[in-house]
Scaffold this motif. Structure first.
Motif, PDB file in Angstrom:
ATOM      1  N   LEU A  37       5.914  45.175 122.886  1.00 15.15           N
ATOM      2  CA  LEU A  37       6.173  45.839 121.614  1.00 15.15           C
ATOM      3  C   LEU A  37       5.909  44.878 120.461  1.00 15.15           C
ATOM      4  CD1 LEU A  37       7.232  48.446 120.299  1.00 15.15           C
ATOM      5  CD2 LEU A  37       9.498  47.414 120.338  1.00 15.15           C
ATOM      6  N   GLY A  38       5.127  45.302 119.517  1.00 16.00           N
ATOM      7  CA  GLY A  38       4.788  44.442 118.387  1.00 16.00           C
ATOM      8  C   GLY A  38       3.494  43.687 118.612  1.00 16.00           C
TER       9      GLY A  38
ATOM     10  N   HIS B 151       5.958  37.637 123.683  1.00 15.66           N
ATOM     11  CA  HIS B 151       6.641  36.555 122.978  1.00 15.66           C
ATOM     12  C   HIS B 151       7.803  36.031 123.814  1.00 15.66           C
ATOM     13  CE1 HIS B 151       4.344  37.695 119.452  1.00 15.66           C
ATOM     14  NE2 HIS B 151       4.621  38.947 119.771  1.00 15.66           N
TER      15      HIS B 151
ATOM     16  N   ARG C 254      11.332  40.941 122.216  1.00 14.99           N
ATOM     17  CA  ARG C 254      10.617  42.132 121.780  1.00 14.99           C
ATOM     18  C   ARG C 254      11.085  42.525 120.391  1.00 14.99           C
ATOM     19  NH1 ARG C 254      12.527  46.068 126.152  1.00 14.99           N
ATOM     20  NH2 ARG C 254      14.453  45.086 125.571  1.00 14.99           N
ATOM     21  N   ARG C 255      10.171  42.979 119.583  1.00 12.67           N
ATOM     22  CA  ARG C 255      10.528  43.432 118.237  1.00 12.67           C
ATOM     23  C   ARG C 255      11.452  44.641 118.325  1.00 12.67           C
ATOM     24  NH1 ARG C 255       5.945  46.169 115.314  1.00 12.67           N
ATOM     25  NH2 ARG C 255       7.002  47.995 116.106  1.00 12.67           N
ATOM     26  N   ASP C 256      12.545  44.598 117.596  1.00 18.60           N
ATOM     27  CA  ASP C 256      13.503  45.699 117.473  1.00 18.60           C
ATOM     28  C   ASP C 256      14.221  46.062 118.770  1.00 18.60           C
ATOM     29  OD1 ASP C 256      12.771  45.922 114.782  1.00 18.60           O
ATOM     30  OD2 ASP C 256      11.234  47.414 115.217  1.00 18.60           O
TER      31      ASP C 256
END
Length: 146
Positions: free
Chosen positions: A76-77, A81, A106-108
């Motif tokens: 996601l994003g 990462h 993960r983003r959010d």
């Protein structure tokens, strides 16, 4: 006052019975030697095999990364990462070795704890990549987050 002791005692008995019932001793982690760790600043390719498994390549090195729980939307994003453990940060940055408290971020979404990181050969990497749900390259914003 006696009720508190009774509740505390019953809680201790319940916890000890549950711990004995599992039967399996905790497994030790197998961390990679620091020189052989996944270099997050050199990711060339990654593949999401399932919600708990990704493969990562940096140069000639291939890695299999597993999480402790399902980690949907791992990319996601854009990209993959990581967050290193404090002990890895103390020795040197930009590496994931399979130690305690390493995470995929993960983003959010909440981060996912990494269960293991192991090296695999190119043939295994390619075989798993064919089964992957999603793929990515080094052109995306992969790497380490603080």
């Amino acid at each position: 006052m006696n009720l508190r002791y009774l509740l505390a005692a019953s809680l201790l008995v319940t916890v000890s019975v549950h711990a004995e019932g599992s039967g399996a001793p905790p497994q030790a982690r197998k961390e990679l030697p620091f020189a052989d760790c996944l270099r997050t600043d050199r990711i060339n390719e990654w593949n999401v095999i399932d919600d708990r498994t990704i493969t990562v390549r940096n140069g000639p090195n291939h890695f299999l990364v597993k999480t402790t729980v399902a980690c949907p939307r791992v990319d996601l994003g854009g990209g993959v990462h990581f967050r290193a453990s404090e002990s890895d940060k103390a020795v040197g940055s930009m590496r994931i070795c399979g130690g305690i408290n390493e995470q995929i971020v993960r983003r959010d979404d909440p981060p996912c704890q990494i269960q293991s990181v192991q090296t695999i050969d190119k043939a295994e990497f390619d075989k798993l990549a064919k089964k992957a749900k999603r793929h990515g390259s080094g052109a995306e914003p992969n790497g380490m987050v603080p």
